[in-house]
Write an enzyme that holds these catalytic residues in place. Structure first.
Site, PDB file in Angstrom:
ATOM      1  N   GLU A 276      17.836   9.654  -7.746  1.00  0.00           N
ATOM      2  CA  GLU A 276      17.397  10.270  -9.011  1.00  0.00           C
ATOM      3  C   GLU A 276      17.769   9.381 -10.188  1.00  0.00           C
ATOM      4  OE1 GLU A 276      15.413  12.802  -8.913  1.00  0.00           O
ATOM      5  OE2 GLU A 276      15.719  12.931  -6.762  1.00  0.00           O
ATOM      6  N   TRP A 279      15.231   6.809 -10.294  1.00  0.00           N
ATOM      7  CA  TRP A 279      13.985   7.308 -10.925  1.00  0.00           C
ATOM      8  C   TRP A 279      14.053   7.127 -12.444  1.00  0.00           C
ATOM      9  CZ3 TRP A 279       9.219   8.446  -9.470  1.00  0.00           C
ATOM     10  CH2 TRP A 279       8.970   8.839  -8.154  1.00  0.00           C
ATOM     11  N   TRP A 307     -10.557  18.521 -20.491  1.00  0.00           N
ATOM     12  CA  TRP A 307      -9.652  19.653 -20.240  1.00  0.00           C
ATOM     13  C   TRP A 307     -10.299  20.938 -20.732  1.00  0.00           C
ATOM     14  CZ3 TRP A 307      -5.644  18.503 -17.202  1.00  0.00           C
ATOM     15  CH2 TRP A 307      -5.239  17.168 -17.128  1.00  0.00           C
ATOM     16  N   ASN A 342      14.736  20.737 -12.647  1.00  0.00           N
ATOM     17  CA  ASN A 342      13.660  19.791 -12.313  1.00  0.00           C
ATOM     18  C   ASN A 342      12.509  20.449 -11.540  1.00  0.00           C
ATOM     19  OD1 ASN A 342      12.459  17.097 -11.988  1.00  0.00           O
ATOM     20  ND2 ASN A 342      12.970  17.407  -9.841  1.00  0.00           N
ATOM     21  N   TRP A 360      -2.072  17.388 -20.052  1.00  0.00           N
ATOM     22  CA  TRP A 360      -0.639  17.140 -19.834  1.00  0.00           C
ATOM     23  C   TRP A 360       0.048  16.686 -21.120  1.00  0.00           C
ATOM     24  CZ3 TRP A 360       1.119  12.112 -20.661  1.00  0.00           C
ATOM     25  CH2 TRP A 360       0.149  11.107 -20.689  1.00  0.00           C
ATOM     26  N   TRP A 383       5.476  14.139 -16.570  1.00  0.00           N
ATOM     27  CA  TRP A 383       4.185  14.776 -16.869  1.00  0.00           C
ATOM     28  C   TRP A 383       3.035  14.036 -16.201  1.00  0.00           C
ATOM     29  CZ3 TRP A 383       2.781  19.418 -18.417  1.00  0.00           C
ATOM     30  CH2 TRP A 383       3.771  20.236 -18.970  1.00  0.00           C
TER      31      TRP A 383
HETATM   32  P1  FAD Z   1      20.167  15.498 -11.549  1.00  0.00           P
HETATM   33  O1  FAD Z   1      19.319  16.020 -10.470  1.00  0.00           O
HETATM   34  O2  FAD Z   1      21.626  15.729 -11.462  1.00  0.00           O
HETATM   35  O3  FAD Z   1      19.877  13.922 -11.645  1.00  0.00           O
HETATM   36  C1  FAD Z   1      20.791  12.999 -12.252  1.00  0.00           C
HETATM   37  C2  FAD Z   1      20.121  12.225 -13.356  1.00  0.00           C
HETATM   38  O4  FAD Z   1      19.061  11.445 -12.849  1.00  0.00           O
HETATM   39  C3  FAD Z   1      19.491  13.094 -14.427  1.00  0.00           C
HETATM   40  O5  FAD Z   1      20.467  13.523 -15.346  1.00  0.00           O
HETATM   41  C4  FAD Z   1      18.460  12.163 -15.019  1.00  0.00           C
HETATM   42  O6  FAD Z   1      19.036  11.274 -15.938  1.00  0.00           O
HETATM   43  C5  FAD Z   1      18.016  11.368 -13.807  1.00  0.00           C
HETATM   44  N1  FAD Z   1      16.809  11.954 -13.213  1.00  0.00           N
HETATM   45  C6  FAD Z   1      16.748  12.929 -12.283  1.00  0.00           C
HETATM   46  N2  FAD Z   1      15.469  13.165 -11.925  1.00  0.00           N
HETATM   47  C7  FAD Z   1      14.716  12.334 -12.662  1.00  0.00           C
HETATM   48  C8  FAD Z   1      13.323  12.095 -12.765  1.00  0.00           C
HETATM   49  N3  FAD Z   1      12.438  12.757 -12.007  1.00  0.00           N
HETATM   50  N4  FAD Z   1      12.884  11.189 -13.652  1.00  0.00           N
HETATM   51  C9  FAD Z   1      13.758  10.484 -14.413  1.00  0.00           C
HETATM   52  N5  FAD Z   1      15.079  10.657 -14.358  1.00  0.00           N
HETATM   53  C10 FAD Z   1      15.560  11.565 -13.498  1.00  0.00           C
HETATM   54  N6  FAD Z   1      14.405  14.037 -17.454  1.00  0.00           N
HETATM   55  C11 FAD Z   1      14.995  13.699 -18.609  1.00  0.00           C
HETATM   56  O7  FAD Z   1      16.108  13.179 -18.601  1.00  0.00           O
HETATM   57  N7  FAD Z   1      14.355  13.924 -19.804  1.00  0.00           N
HETATM   58  C12 FAD Z   1      13.119  14.498 -19.875  1.00  0.00           C
HETATM   59  O8  FAD Z   1      12.572  14.664 -20.972  1.00  0.00           O
HETATM   60  C13 FAD Z   1      12.507  14.883 -18.659  1.00  0.00           C
HETATM   61  N8  FAD Z   1      11.290  15.501 -18.666  1.00  0.00           N
HETATM   62  C14 FAD Z   1      10.701  15.840 -17.475  1.00  0.00           C
HETATM   63  C15 FAD Z   1       9.438  16.435 -17.494  1.00  0.00           C
HETATM   64  C16 FAD Z   1       8.806  16.794 -16.307  1.00  0.00           C
HETATM   65  C17 FAD Z   1       7.434  17.409 -16.342  1.00  0.00           C
HETATM   66  C18 FAD Z   1       9.449  16.560 -15.080  1.00  0.00           C
HETATM   67  C19 FAD Z   1       8.796  16.946 -13.789  1.00  0.00           C
HETATM   68  C20 FAD Z   1      10.702  15.962 -15.052  1.00  0.00           C
HETATM   69  C21 FAD Z   1      11.344  15.592 -16.235  1.00  0.00           C
HETATM   70  N9  FAD Z   1      12.622  14.991 -16.248  1.00  0.00           N
HETATM   71  C22 FAD Z   1      13.197  14.622 -17.434  1.00  0.00           C
HETATM   72  C23 FAD Z   1      13.294  14.641 -14.995  1.00  0.00           C
HETATM   73  C24 FAD Z   1      14.249  15.713 -14.447  1.00  0.00           C
HETATM   74  O9  FAD Z   1      13.638  16.959 -14.452  1.00  0.00           O
HETATM   75  C25 FAD Z   1      15.552  15.785 -15.218  1.00  0.00           C
HETATM   76  O10 FAD Z   1      16.114  14.488 -15.375  1.00  0.00           O
HETATM   77  C26 FAD Z   1      16.567  16.653 -14.490  1.00  0.00           C
HETATM   78  O11 FAD Z   1      16.068  17.946 -14.316  1.00  0.00           O
HETATM   79  C27 FAD Z   1      17.852  16.693 -15.275  1.00  0.00           C
HETATM   80  O12 FAD Z   1      18.763  17.516 -14.621  1.00  0.00           O
HETATM   81  P2  FAD Z   1      20.109  16.957 -14.049  1.00  0.00           P
HETATM   82  O13 FAD Z   1      20.802  16.120 -15.054  1.00  0.00           O
HETATM   83  O14 FAD Z   1      20.864  18.103 -13.499  1.00  0.00           O
HETATM   84  O15 FAD Z   1      19.561  16.013 -12.912  1.00  0.00           O
END
Ligand code: FAD
Ligand code: FO1
Length: 482
Positions: A276, A279, A307, A342, A360, A383
């Site tokens: 993650e 990612w 759309w 997420n 989107w 998105w």
């Molecule tokens: P954890 O699951 O603990 O992951 C650890 C860290 O990894 C996160 O804090 C984040 O920095 C990074 N991470 C995790 N998943 C992703 C991912 N898919 N993409 C990029 N980085 C990731 N994340 C954001 O930080 N900011 C946003 O504005 C954002 N918008 C999103 C919009 C959509 C439509 C989707 C599907 C995902 C988005 N995410 C975003 C990714 C993800 O949802 C969040 O990073 C995550 O939910 C944060 O929770 P956590 O810190 O507990 O994540």
């Protein structure tokens, strides 16, 4: 070097801060500054949750600097005027920053560098918020990756840098120059907050990291897919977004935690969590290498989609009034806390684009305005993935069924009951599909579904196929409705 000015932006910490450490070690005297920037504060992509988090983090940063004998100088105005002006005032030889990869930051930093150069001062930028930058992880032929799995493999094959030391006490007293007090409230910056408060600042970030790595990380493979009272994910995203936590610190502590994992499954969960974090860097390098994604689909053919969704449908989605309990619970949770899990982000994003047939980009903007962790690269990536128009996107014909998704991530309905009080007394067998009990639905006063998923799925496929070639037609839509 006599005086080094460190300009904080989204690196609001004194531990493991590359440019701050360089400024401290290279200069005889350190000046630390933050500049309120109206261009950011007035942007339609900015909202109270993040401004509040930023403000609280700045308070903590200011206290941390003061506890060592340093001082945070706060100014307000266009950075290309404020930063060179301050640098001149304090007699700085160089201004230090940590690099940021958003188009706005790149243009801003170019302007600031030019203005500084006019005064004979150099802008020194450092890699800090990522382990590997946009041109460091490349394919064998030297091109940029646009698919995650090979990117991740190549990312892991490169060495990881370790945290830089914590800032020490001043070598010379900080300069006596004017500084604005930090506003008491985000309201003073034009962002009144009506939300729960997310713990901010460097200490909150480190504590959240340690709490997560103590035990929850070992169950992450499961925890990341279910909604429970105790979050199954780290909730570190606001800290990574504002740099109240350094990425090298995160990786170092993750490595120690992995070594102590009680089981092989626990180790595997640590590896999933690392993915993650990768990612995050994947989407940052996409934004950096392809800044056009900030304003359009990565796959240009999707720009032509017509759309069909209406303003009223978009507004119902924003307000959590679609009649789909998991979608409404997630959107109400977002409005109340600035936060969304997420899995829910994926569900609501798919629902907006593939059930309501709304662009989107409208969802992307709403998320940016409301999320406490709103980050251009990750949000845009998420998105575009959900809408099927991004780099490593879900194929356009992959459509989440909001009811089956809800049954998987909220099996007992407790998340829905918490955020949709109309459904507090819903029988368990219909909490995710109350329309199956018309009498209960009427009594509950909960909204009827504003669209029918099965009908919208067909319309969505037609809408996408209109801009796609015949070769990319879906196999059997039923098997792809998840
Ligand atoms: P954890 O699951 O603990 O992951 C650890 C860290 O990894 C996160 O804090 C984040 O920095 C990074 N991470 C995790 N998943 C992703 C991912 N898919 N993409 C990029 N980085 C990731 N994340 C954001 O930080 N900011 C946003 O504005 C954002 N918008 C999103 C919009 C959509 C439509 C989707 C599907 C995902 C988005 N995410 C975003 C990714 C993800 O949802 C969040 O990073 C995550 O939910 C944060 O929770 P956590 O810190 O507990 O994540
Ligand atoms: N950075 C600043 O240097 N000054 C600001 O006033 C400022 C406000 C702000 C508000 C919301 C938000 O999410 C971020 C904010 N940031 C601010 C940080 C910003 O992300 C970085 O400056 C980026 O480099 C801008 O692209």
């Amino acid at each position: 070097m006599k005086t080094a000015l460190h300009w904080f932006r989204r690196d609001l910490r004194i531990t493991d801060n590359t440019a701050l450490w360089q400024a401290y070690t290279e200069g005889d005297r350190l000046v630390a500054a933050f500049c309120w920037d109206e261009a950011i504060l007035k942007s339609p992509d900015v909202g109270p949750a993040r401004v509040h988090f930023l403000l609280r983090s700045l308070e903590a940063l200011s206290r941390n600097l003061e506890s060592l004998g340093h001082r945070l100088i706060v100014r307000h105005g266009p950075p290309e005027q404020v930063i060179p002006g301050l640098a001149h005032e304090v007699g700085a030889d160089a201004v230090f920053v940590n690099r940021d990869y958003e188009p706005y930051s790149v243009a801003r930093d170019r302007r600031v560098a030019e203005a500084l150069a006019g005064r004979g001062i150099v802008l020194r930028s450092h890699k800090d918020s990522v382990i590997h930058e946009e041109r460091e992880v490349l394919t064998r032929t030297g091109t940029v990756f646009s698919v995650f799995t090979p990117y991740s493999r190549a990312w892991k094959a490169r060495p990881v840098s370790w945290p830089v030391p914590r800032l020490g006490p001043p070598k010379a007293p900080p300069p006596v120059v004017p500084s604005l007090p930090l506003p008491a409230d985000a309201r003073e910056l034009g962002h009144p907050l009506a939300q729960e408060v997310f713990p901010a600042g460097e200490r909150a970030g480190l504590e959240a990291l340690d709490r997560f790595l103590e035990a929850r990380v070992f169950d992450y493979d499961h925890g990341r897919n279910v909604l429970s009272l105790e979050p199954g994910t780290s909730q570190l995203s606001p800290h990574l977004r504002f740099g109240t936590l350094g990425i090298r610190t995160v990786l170092e502590r993750l490595q120690s935690a992995r070594a102590k994992a009680p089981t092989a499954a626990g180790q595997k969960s640590c590896d999933t969590w690392l993915s993650e974090l990768i990612w995050r860097e994947f989407y940052l390098q996409i934004l950096s290498n392809h800044p056009r994604v900030a304003t359009g689909a990565f796959r240009p053919e999707y720009e032509r989609i017509q759309w069909e969704g209406t303003d009223a449908q978009f507004e119902a989605w924003c307000a959590g009034q679609t009649g789909y309990p998991i979608v409404d619970a997630a959107m109400r949770c977002l409005a109340a806390t600035g936060w969304m899990h997420n899995r829910l982000r994926m569900i609501v994003a798919m629902f907006l684009t593939k059930d309501l047939l709304v662009s989107w980009q409208r969802g992307e903007r709403h998320f940016m305005r409301t999320l406490v962790d709103g980050d251009l690269a990750a949000n845009n990536g998420g998105w575009q993935w959900s809408a099927g128009c991004g780099t490593d996107a879900a194929p356009y014909f992959r459509i989440f069924n909001p009811v089956t998704q809800a049954e998987k991530c909220d099996p007992d309905g407790s998340f829905v009951r918490r955020w949709v009080p109309e459904l507090r007394d819903a029988p368990s067998d219909c909490v995710h599909a109350p329309w199956n009990r018309p009498l209960f639905l009427t009594k509950s006063r909960y909204a009827s579904p504003i669209v029918q998923h099965d009908i919208q799925r067909g319309r969505c496929l037609a809408m996408y196929q209109a801009v796609k070639g015949a070769s990319t037609e879906p196999r059997t839509p039923d098997t792809l409705d998840e």
